[in-house]
Design an enzyme around this catalytic site. Sequence first.
Site, PDB file in Angstrom:
ATOM      1  N   LYS A 165       0.823  -1.207   0.000  1.00 26.28           N
ATOM      2  CA  LYS A 165       0.000   0.000   0.000  1.00 26.28           C
ATOM      3  C   LYS A 165       0.861   1.262   0.000  1.00 26.28           C
ATOM      4  CE  LYS A 165      -4.009   1.900   2.480  1.00 26.28           C
ATOM      5  NZ  LYS A 165      -4.951   1.648   3.607  1.00 26.28           N
ATOM      6  N   GLU A 214       9.706  -5.877   4.221  1.00 27.50           N
ATOM      7  CA  GLU A 214       9.850  -7.219   3.667  1.00 27.50           C
ATOM      8  C   GLU A 214       9.560  -7.211   2.166  1.00 27.50           C
ATOM      9  OE1 GLU A 214       8.251  -7.743   7.938  1.00 27.50           O
ATOM     10  OE2 GLU A 214       7.864  -6.422   6.223  1.00 27.50           O
ATOM     11  N   GLY A 255      -5.434  -3.843   5.312  1.00 28.04           N
ATOM     12  CA  GLY A 255      -4.685  -4.856   4.581  1.00 28.04           C
ATOM     13  C   GLY A 255      -5.367  -6.209   4.548  1.00 28.04           C
ATOM     14  N   ARG A 256      -5.916  -6.632   5.687  1.00 31.58           N
ATOM     15  CA  ARG A 256      -6.538  -7.957   5.742  1.00 31.58           C
ATOM     16  C   ARG A 256      -7.920  -7.982   5.098  1.00 31.58           C
ATOM     17  NH1 ARG A 256      -5.748  -5.523  10.377  1.00 31.58           N
ATOM     18  NH2 ARG A 256      -7.418  -5.079  11.867  1.00 31.58           N
ATOM     19  N   GLU A 285      -5.536 -10.564  14.120  1.00 38.75           N
ATOM     20  CA  GLU A 285      -5.056  -9.195  13.959  1.00 38.75           C
ATOM     21  C   GLU A 285      -6.184  -8.203  14.223  1.00 38.75           C
ATOM     22  OE1 GLU A 285      -1.763  -8.101  11.103  1.00 38.75           O
ATOM     23  OE2 GLU A 285      -3.431  -7.063  10.122  1.00 38.75           O
ATOM     24  N   HIS A 329      -4.905 -37.136  11.228  1.00 33.88           N
ATOM     25  CA  HIS A 329      -3.723 -37.929  11.522  1.00 33.88           C
ATOM     26  C   HIS A 329      -2.626 -37.081  12.161  1.00 33.88           C
ATOM     27  CE1 HIS A 329      -5.082 -41.571   9.357  1.00 33.88           C
ATOM     28  NE2 HIS A 329      -5.789 -40.687   8.668  1.00 33.88           N
ATOM     29  N   LYS A 335       8.666  -4.207  14.247  1.00 37.66           N
ATOM     30  CA  LYS A 335       9.281  -3.571  13.078  1.00 37.66           C
ATOM     31  C   LYS A 335      10.250  -2.476  13.506  1.00 37.66           C
ATOM     32  CE  LYS A 335       5.369  -4.181   9.885  1.00 37.66           C
ATOM     33  NZ  LYS A 335       4.395  -3.443   9.030  1.00 37.66           N
TER      34      LYS A 335
END
Length: 522
Positions: free
Chosen positions: A208, A214, A265-266, A351, A382, A491
Amino acid sequence: MARTRCDRTPAWAQLQAHYQSHGKQLDLRDAFAQDAQRFARFSQEAPYVFADLSKNRIDATTEALLLDLARQSGVQEHRDAMFAGEKINNTEQREVLHVLLRNPAAVQSGIAQEATLFIATEQAKVHTTLDAMLAYAEKVRADKAITDVVNIGIGGSDLGPQMAVLALDAFATTGKRLHFVSNVDGHELAAKLPHLKAESTVFLIASKTFTTIETMTNAASAKAWFEAQGGTDIARHFAALTTNVPAANAFGITTTFGFWDWVGGRYSMWSAIGLPLAIAIGAAGFREFLAGAHAMDEHFRTAPLESNLPVRLGLLDVWYRNFHGFTSRSIAPYHSALRRVPAYLQQLEMESNGKRVDASGEALPFGTSPVLWGEPGTNGQHAYFQMLHQGTDVVPVEFIAVKKARHDLKGHHPMLLANVLAQAQALMVGKSDAGGHKHFTGNRPSTFLLLEDLTPASLGALIALQEHRVFVSGSLWGINSFDQWGVELGKVLAKDIEPRLASGDATGLDGSTAGLLARLRG
């Protein structure tokens, strides 16, 4: 906007009393034996999703009190404020309007019928950007020279598109291979680059602000690799999904698609962040994806609380977290294509609602977001289902199943469906064994979400359902579900520590961090 924190309502005290007298003793086996209509009473249709809530530890009284809690807390008013474009993200003074991203047309939208000039203006921008983004997607799809598309992002710029591309692989109608890179750990990008060719790869840089450390680290490495392979046309092989057009231009990118401050963002895969999905399934498929989400938006906006599926799920979450004390929920999608749904829902809920203070900054006296975790069935059976059946902690399970298979392998799908039905049944009914080791206590709750088919529309509806469910629980808890300040501290500290790895300067660090720093430099 009238809003009251749930623990300050009369219904909260009534629920506490009801839990002590009846709720904590409820046995699902007895509940079914006493009510032949329990399945019908606690199941419902919503757009593209059928939900069976009957294996949950609730009865008619519980649900009635929970609905009173929603009314007294102002969930309806808070929901309406979101749809009306009020700045309910109070810590950042932003509107929360991701629902605008999936409105098919302003004149048909329930939002636009009540629209402020602001909403109408933003809606026009949404459709202008959507049309341009989908036109670009079709251009990439038609370009036979492009074989690979690499999305570089993190968090909401990665989890949503990656989950959806995997989920809708049956609708991917081109020969393009989609790749996702998010981790700043160079091993991830380095493992993909040898399988790519510069002349046949498009990189999508999803950030954005175009400053996410990252993402920009991976983008710089991708660009360096591209140029080292003889690539020269950055403009053709790179596109940016960002609001920071000048920064993208400085990087060499001229094709950009933006979104807005009111898109968290999410909640962003409905925007230009969804470009990888649009490339995979095409413009028509992406519009179907939006339409499915919009159908669930309208259900959430207009359905009475007692038949409003996001509301019922959000209330159930509060009942389990704050009264039963269940601290986690396991997500078990019985469809291989939905294998990234648990990871996507982790960010969406944890979040959003992983907060210890309410919207006014006051410390909360109760728990908020549960821990979400899971794997696709039957793999999970399993791995960790042993704990679900016989462990000391009760963990509500959310099963997701799809009625129709999109393969023709004989016997597989009936076996898969038999397993999901059996696991939900076994959790509830248990098994008696005097010896103990083979004893299953049963009465372990689960929710069953069923899709007729896994399509762009049904996936859109399923994800919108989860978004609105998180809104409801966050609204009841009185928190701001739309900021994420907890992401920031690490961060900031990383920026301080990184140069210390080169210099060795441990001044001001705690003993553990200083010791590990020295160990890593040694």
